[in-house]
Design a protein around this motif. Structure first.
Motif, mmCIF file in Angstrom:
data_model
loop_
_atom_site.group_PDB
_atom_site.id
_atom_site.type_symbol
_atom_site.label_atom_id
_atom_site.label_comp_id
_atom_site.label_asym_id
_atom_site.label_seq_id
_atom_site.Cartn_x
_atom_site.Cartn_y
_atom_site.Cartn_z
ATOM 1 N N ASN A 108 0.804 -1.226 0.000
ATOM 2 C CA ASN A 108 0.000 0.000 0.000
ATOM 3 C C ASN A 108 0.838 1.278 0.000
ATOM 4 O OD1 ASN A 108 -2.457 -1.406 0.081
ATOM 5 N ND2 ASN A 108 -2.355 -1.604 2.309
ATOM 6 N N GLY A 109 2.108 1.191 0.385
ATOM 7 C CA GLY A 109 2.885 2.416 0.501
ATOM 8 C C GLY A 109 4.215 2.447 -0.204
ATOM 9 N N LEU A 183 16.284 3.265 4.458
ATOM 10 C CA LEU A 183 15.010 3.987 4.444
ATOM 11 C C LEU A 183 13.892 2.990 4.696
ATOM 12 C CD1 LEU A 183 13.362 6.603 3.813
ATOM 13 C CD2 LEU A 183 13.381 5.873 1.414
ATOM 14 N N ASP A 184 13.019 3.286 5.654
ATOM 15 C CA ASP A 184 11.880 2.415 5.904
ATOM 16 C C ASP A 184 10.892 2.493 4.749
ATOM 17 O OD1 ASP A 184 12.846 1.460 8.259
ATOM 18 O OD2 ASP A 184 11.412 2.508 9.553
ATOM 19 N N ALA A 185 10.227 1.383 4.503
ATOM 20 C CA ALA A 185 9.326 1.291 3.358
ATOM 21 C C ALA A 185 8.086 2.164 3.506
ATOM 22 C CB ALA A 185 8.919 -0.163 3.137
ATOM 23 N N ASP A 186 7.753 2.558 4.736
ATOM 24 C CA ASP A 186 6.585 3.402 4.946
ATOM 25 C C ASP A 186 6.956 4.852 5.229
ATOM 26 O OD1 ASP A 186 7.726 3.120 7.421
ATOM 27 O OD2 ASP A 186 5.875 2.577 8.469
ATOM 28 N N THR A 187 8.181 5.221 4.868
ATOM 29 C CA THR A 187 8.687 6.568 5.156
ATOM 30 C C THR A 187 8.943 7.319 3.857
ATOM 31 O OG1 THR A 187 9.717 5.808 7.211
ATOM 32 C CG2 THR A 187 10.552 7.852 6.275
ATOM 33 N N ILE A 188 8.490 8.563 3.802
ATOM 34 C CA ILE A 188 8.756 9.393 2.635
ATOM 35 C C ILE A 188 9.775 10.468 3.012
ATOM 36 C CG2 ILE A 188 6.503 8.978 1.614
ATOM 37 C CD1 ILE A 188 5.635 11.737 2.621
ATOM 38 N N ILE A 189 10.546 10.916 2.039
ATOM 39 C CA ILE A 189 11.618 11.865 2.315
ATOM 40 C C ILE A 189 11.415 13.167 1.551
ATOM 41 C CG2 ILE A 189 13.381 10.210 3.015
ATOM 42 C CD1 ILE A 189 14.382 10.076 0.190
ATOM 43 N N HIS A 190 11.790 14.261 2.188
ATOM 44 C CA HIS A 190 11.759 15.568 1.543
ATOM 45 C C HIS A 190 12.654 15.550 0.309
ATOM 46 C CE1 HIS A 190 12.824 19.857 1.005
ATOM 47 N NE2 HIS A 190 11.611 20.083 1.467
ATOM 48 N N LYS A 191 12.343 16.368 -0.655
ATOM 49 C CA LYS A 191 13.058 16.319 -1.939
ATOM 50 C C LYS A 191 14.558 16.595 -1.802
ATOM 51 C CE LYS A 191 12.261 21.161 -3.279
ATOM 52 N NZ LYS A 191 11.732 22.063 -4.334
ATOM 53 N N SER A 192 14.972 17.250 -0.716
ATOM 54 C CA SER A 192 16.397 17.547 -0.516
ATOM 55 C C SER A 192 17.040 16.677 0.553
ATOM 56 C CB SER A 192 16.570 19.018 -0.132
ATOM 57 O OG SER A 192 16.060 19.880 -1.122
#
Length: 447
Positions: A108-109, A183-192
């Motif tokens: 799902n993510g 990086l965790d699979a359910d974590t999103i990162i800022h573009k920078s």
């Protein structure tokens, strides 16, 4: 914006160089004075409680709920005032880097996570390794879909042995770059985020082998419980990481989003078989006379637990991970005085959590009925320091992290009030539960 508008000590720092060692000892001295002042004022409290449980027992109880927390908060406040993040030598690196993502039932993510990786403003090549860790859903299908549609340089691996450390170590075997990010699979990162992690690494001394990113809450609007946790990540966890980063010994380069020098992870044998694999790994790196930094501008957003049960499982795991780290690597084995102290603090954390659980909470109940034997005016000496430290960090996060990243702080006043007044009354019992689990070696649960 000039930093002098925010931190008066930085005016002094711009004129005089203050070494980390001097900052460390000044912070301790001022914290000691605060504690001695608190002890002086609390003599009547000691006598009153001593009449009930004996003077030595009263000193132990008050130390656990007031003296030691007050000392630690004072040390934190002064250290935050001294903290000044060194400038980047190169803000736009172009060195290739690999990102490892361990994924278990993340259909799902995972696509969204990979989309944010694709949208990075990093100028170097980003290689992605996704390790499908015995998933029972369509995680692999979603990963391949993202690889095709997003045109990612991506390698999908399968690891049938359950456990995040198995997945990370499987991915590590295929890393060919000098630096690797988890990086965790359910974590999103800022573009920078990747750019700032790499910029901090190449701007740091050669003995810095890992840089922890800043993890914040993504789902804070979901319910009141996530609103409270938003402040824990934004203020509590971030303040501790800034303190540890100042003294060159960030104690957890968290697996959710951190950067490592690949060869050093391999030298210590990769991620260990531990419920707190990132804690033990970080302490092993520090034990090898290395340093671990923290980069507040490298921001990632994760989903905080949405229920008390999920929160209890998560934070009890963290408590168990700390004990695992202490069992494997003793503070006196650390080569640097800063990391000796920072890891040594964890030795007294069980005492503080147990004291809070067994004494402060019952004492608060008694205080409501007019019995101020345990909780009285003196116990709230810690509160002003807590508010000061959080106020300093709030201004720092707003001006020097969120503003440069074009982010806005959500209005969450109710969550903040509950975080200040009630959060520790949940955290300490949960941590105590984790210590009990580890003491009796109960079955590990990663979820």
């Amino acid at each position: 914006m000039k930093s002098s508008n925010f931190n008066p000590i930085r005016i002094m720092q711009s004129k005089f160089y203050i070494s980390v060692s001097v900052k460390f000892w000044i912070s301790h001295i001022l914290a000691l004075f605060w504690m001695l002042f608190s002890i002086y004022l609390s003599v009547p409290w000691i006598k009153d409680l001593g009449n009930l449980i004996s003077i030595p027992a009263a000193i132990v109880v008050i130390s656990g709920i007031s003296y030691i927390p007050g000392y630690m908060n004072a040390f934190l406040v002064v250290s935050l005032l001294f903290d000044k993040q060194p400038p980047f030598k190169k803000e736009y690196p172009d060195i290739p880097v690999t990102i490892i993502i361990a994924a278990y039932n993340e259909e799902n993510g995972i696509y969204n996570t990979l989309k944010y990786v694709k949208n990075q403003d990093y100028e170097g090549e980003i290689y992605v390794i996704v390790v499908n860790n015995a998933s029972e859903d369509q995680t692999a299908t979603e990963v391949l879909k993202a690889k095709d549609e997003l045109q990612l340089n991506l390698l999908l691996l399968n690891e049938e042995k359950p456990g995040k450390f198995h997945a990370l170590n499987k991915g590590l075997k295929y890393v060919e770059t000098e630096n690797v990010i988890t990086l965790d699979a359910d974590t999103i990162i800022h573009k920078s985020a990747v750019r700032y992690l790499m910029a901090r690494m190449i701007s740091s001394p050669i003995d810095v082998v890992a840089v922890a990113g800043s993890v914040l809450v993504r789902n804070s609007r979901q319910n009141i419980w996530t609103r409270i946790q938003e402040w824990d990540y934004f203020l509590g966890i971030a303040s501790i990481k800034r303190l540890q980063g100042l003294y060159q010994g960030t104690l957890v380069a968290q697996g959710a989003f951190s950067l490592y020098k690949t060869k050093y992870i391999k030298e210590v044998g990769g991620w260990p078989d531990a419920i707190g694999e990132d804690i033990v790994l970080t302490w092993r790196l520090l034990e090898g006379k290395n340093k671990v930094f923290f980069e507040p501008l490298a921001v990632a957003f994760t989903d905080a637990p949405t229920s008390i049960l999920h929160f209890v499982r998560q934070r009890s795991r963290w408590a168990r991970g700390m004990i695992e780290g202490l069992r494997e690597i003793k503070p006196w084995q650390q080569p640097q005085i800063y990391t000796k102290y920072l890891t040594g603090i964890n030795f007294i954390m069980p005492f503080l959590d147990i004291s809070y659980t067994l004494f402060w909470i019952p004492g608060l109940v008694l205080a409501f009925f007019g019995h101020f034997w345990i909780v009285g005016p003196m116990t709230f000496f810690v509160l002003p320091l807590t508010l000061i430290s959080f106020g300093i960090l709030y201004l720092y996060q707003k001006r020097f992290v969120f503003r440069p990243l074009n982010l806005r702080i959500r209005k969450n006043f109710i969550g903040f009030i509950l975080f200040i007044l009630a959060y520790q009354m949940i955290m300490s019992p949960v941590s105590t539960y984790g210590y009990i689990q580890e003491f009796f070696q109960l079955k590990r649960k990663w979820e």
